[in-house]
Design an enzyme around this catalytic site. Structure first.
Site, mmCIF file in Angstrom:
data_model
loop_
_atom_site.group_PDB
_atom_site.id
_atom_site.type_symbol
_atom_site.label_atom_id
_atom_site.label_comp_id
_atom_site.label_asym_id
_atom_site.label_seq_id
_atom_site.Cartn_x
_atom_site.Cartn_y
_atom_site.Cartn_z
ATOM 1 N N ASN B 209 35.162 23.552 45.014
ATOM 2 C CA ASN B 209 33.830 23.774 44.462
ATOM 3 C C ASN B 209 32.948 24.504 45.480
ATOM 4 O OD1 ASN B 209 33.117 21.916 46.387
ATOM 5 N ND2 ASN B 209 33.002 20.205 44.941
ATOM 6 N N GLN B 255 40.976 31.739 30.139
ATOM 7 C CA GLN B 255 40.112 31.949 31.297
ATOM 8 C C GLN B 255 38.812 31.163 31.143
ATOM 9 O OE1 GLN B 255 40.979 33.422 34.064
ATOM 10 N NE2 GLN B 255 39.058 32.693 34.905
ATOM 11 N N HIS B 258 38.199 27.441 32.230
ATOM 12 C CA HIS B 258 38.089 27.039 33.647
ATOM 13 C C HIS B 258 36.710 26.489 33.992
ATOM 14 C CE1 HIS B 258 41.877 27.737 35.497
ATOM 15 N NE2 HIS B 258 41.968 28.974 35.076
ATOM 16 N N GLU B 322 39.793 39.772 39.099
ATOM 17 C CA GLU B 322 40.803 38.905 39.711
ATOM 18 C C GLU B 322 42.113 38.999 38.910
ATOM 19 O OE1 GLU B 322 39.945 34.810 39.150
ATOM 20 O OE2 GLU B 322 41.399 34.105 40.622
ATOM 21 N N HIS B 323 42.018 38.737 37.610
ATOM 22 C CA HIS B 323 43.168 38.872 36.718
ATOM 23 C C HIS B 323 42.913 40.057 35.796
ATOM 24 C CE1 HIS B 323 42.869 34.455 37.537
ATOM 25 N NE2 HIS B 323 44.151 34.620 37.804
ATOM 26 N N ASP B 356 49.650 32.169 36.408
ATOM 27 C CA ASP B 356 48.970 30.970 36.903
ATOM 28 C C ASP B 356 49.982 29.896 37.299
ATOM 29 O OD1 ASP B 356 46.478 31.994 36.516
ATOM 30 O OD2 ASP B 356 46.140 31.045 34.563
ATOM 31 N N HIS B 415 41.615 51.538 84.338
ATOM 32 C CA HIS B 415 42.656 51.785 83.340
ATOM 33 C C HIS B 415 43.540 52.942 83.806
ATOM 34 C CE1 HIS B 415 40.319 49.207 80.743
ATOM 35 N NE2 HIS B 415 41.174 49.350 79.756
#
Lengths: 428, 428
Positions: B209, B255, B258, B322-323, B356, B415
């Protein structure tokens, strides 16, 4: 160098601790400049360029004419050296390309992974007395190989309103899309939000002082990715009596000259060797132009004598150095077993400066123990991996029931239903 | 679903905007708990477990007996489904292993890149009504393949002091080292600093969360890496009249269930198809157990009609879902040209639920447009790439002069000196 002889393991945590800096004071400043750039765009950029860089620019976009003129002023030997370095960096980073990973996990269930370029990247190159054109090569070359479409380079102007010739030459040689004269917090804010002249980008790369570091951290809050969190540069050398004390001393000093907060550690199984390195350091330090700075860093540096290679390895993995030089009779032991290091330099003829400039590896590496979880910059830093899947009728018939069971057990009925609908059609 | 017919490009930015949440209120709470856990270890963990989970635990380490008992209580069909999913995830992530990348960039200059496992990782699995055991598979399987030595799983206990049977079963099946009953901010703080029972880790993975999300962000300030920033889950479906409206509706609903902040978008070239999907959504919604939640998300969802596949592609890349499900007559066009997406689902028989749970791809994916710069979780997420270089005498002779020139031009004399010393010895 402070000598520690077989320090007890219980003291390692303290012994290997990096100096921590409080950045809370800086955060308020960074926050304020971000808000102003978001609100006022180029107007705010101009204001802070006047304030921090002491120059009022008509335009902060570098013109073609400026690039051409700058390129003429870089001497030919240096150009050849830069081209050589570029070619090696290209070879090494091109070799990092990967093919599509394709697997048919079950009959009719095709899955694959592909890497695709991050479309817009911002590269930050610090200004100051020494022009860090080598970092231009280290960032632009892999961005080009990855296929990034927009490659924006920001670097602060000097009091004459110019960026160092070498930086412009290298940026142009490597194919930067846009070069912008802007530095510090305002550059990172500009790349985060976009302004009239600065394009908004998806990921920001490059080193910088603590203001730039905090600004990059803040950028992530606004959804922009960054290469990695930054801290002072570090070198840990593991050497035994087979190594050359003068070489080791020169490597430690090359790290120390980066700044008084540089971290320099020698680990060795031989007290005599530690002493030889210590006196070599004194000798070489005396003739360095940056003596004062290097002296400070060397004063904070540690020489740790341990009883065995096994103890040394454990200690080195606990520290997780950015740069790790190993020059012992059993280099393979360390190379095989090192878990945490940014880049590893093997044997007497591999100074850190080789990787800093021209061997082909990247010099943008995780400091501050971040090598425990972060990679140095590499080709993948400029790409993201995406997955694809394609189920045939056979595929969903094979897999469907398992999905239904799992979705139901997770209480996600609609997830189940998306499968059930398809299965019932197919079973009609 | 709100319908947008050929929206003007100037409105895209607003149209595609995700809801932003202010987390500043949360930040103070997270800060406080972090400080307390750092200071008081397990004592603080216990206190916050009582406060937030409503249970006082004697020990928060899950015992072998608990795991065995839990495993007995998971039904056999579900166990088989979990094993099938595990096997597919294993196949796909094992295939992502890469060989050492070796290049001799010049004669005597050997450079290579190797990936080595992150030694200690922490995985967070949320609690709540639905046990997300699928996420256990998605995180533990690649961690095991990568070779991570310590794999610590944290999940909050319920009021009876227990973690869901399915989570314990999956964790044990996949070989988690340690399972700890701790959730929320205190879990992330524990993994960041380590306590008497919670090991300190180098990288933290997993969903949660907004408290967990902010805590993970804070963990990065203490040097711990995280998988990626998180936001509400999203799905964008691109479909034309060749697609099945009922299937598309079922995917959108899967979706939407969710949570009410889920992002659900349909892009289509056909107004008729958009209408069919809309009525299918209504029909299916009525029979869903999570109807209330899904209804809210669907109310915020968008159905966007565009004039061509080219416009659709541009819009989808601007969003970076996302998807991404694509079910059109020209799927190849989208698959070839998509730049920004977490995972792509192709054709009529590839619902999002396949990925998923069980196709083999990972379901931990970048939300909130982060697919523009971030990869989803994959094998590389549990490794870091390290570079190695080894110069022979010939190598330093070939490369030395270029390094000297570049170091000098950057004003880094030490160097240069590290090379000069070696070159003069070799030229003696």
């Amino acid at each position: 160098m402070k000598l520690y002889n077989n320090p007890d393991k219980s003291s390692w945590l303290e012994l290997l601790q990096r100096p921590t800096k409080s950045v809370e004071v800086i955060e308020a400043t960074v926050d304020e400049i971000f808000k102003e750039v978001k609100e006022d765009g180029d107007k705010a950029i101009k204001k802070y360029t006047i304030k921090f860089d002491g120059v009022a620019l008509e335009t902060n976009l570098v013109s073609k004419a400026e690039i051409e003129q700058a390129s003429k002023l870089v001497n030919e030997d240096l150009k050849e050296a830069i081209q050589l370095a570029k070619s090696n960096i290209e070879k090494f980073h091109s070799a990092q390309k990967t093919d599509k990973v394709f697997v048919e996990t079950m009959a009719g269930v095709e899955c694959w992974q592909e890497k695709r370029p991050i479309q817009k990247v911002g590269l930050y190159i610090p200004g100051g007395t020494a022009p860090l054109f080598s970092t231009v090569l280290m960032l632009v070359v892999p961005a080009q190989i990855a296929g990034c479409k927009e490659i924006v380079l920001c670097s602060p102007p000097n009091k004459e309103g110019k960026i160092a010739n070498e930086i412009l030459y290298a940026a142009n040689l490597c194919g930067v899309t846009k070069i912008i004269k802007v530095g510090g917090i305002q550059a990172i804010a500009g790349l985060t939000f976009g302004t009239e002249t600065i394009p908004q980008v998806y990921k920001i790369f490059g080193p910088g002082n603590q203001f730039v570091t905090v600004a990059k951290q803040l950028a992530t809050k606004y959804g922009v990715a960054i290469d990695m969190p930054a801290g002072p540069s570090e070198l840990l050398v593991m050497a035994d009596e087979s190594a050359n004390a003068a070489y080791v001393a020169s490597d430690l000093l090359s790290q120390a000259e980066h700044g008084s907060d540089s971290q320099v550690i020698l680990v060795t199984t031989s007290q005599d060797f530690a002493d030889s390195v210590s006196s070599e350091v004194k000798k070489q330090l005396a003739v360095l132009p940056r003596e004062a700075m290097a002296e400070k860093a060397i004063a904070n540096s540690k020489s740790i004598v341990v009883d065995s290679n096994a103890t040394a390895l454990e200690l080195i993995n606990a520290y997780g150095p950015e740069h790790f030089i190993v020059a012992t009779t059993d280099n393979d032991f360390f190379v095989d077993k090192i878990s945490n290091a940014g880049s590893v330099f093997i044997g007497n003829y591999t100074p850190e400066s080789a990787g800093d400039y021209a061997s082909g590896t990247n010099h943008t590496l995780p400091t501050n123990g971040f090598s425990k979880a972060y990679s140095g910059v590499n080709l993948d830093s400029f790409q993201k991996s995406m997955t694809f899947q394609k189920l045939s009728k056979e595929g969903i018939l094979n897999l469907g029931n398992a999905i239904e069971l799992m979705a139901e057990a997770e209480g996600l009925q609609a997830h189940k239903n998306a499968v059930t609908l398809r299965l019932s059609d197919l079973k009609k």
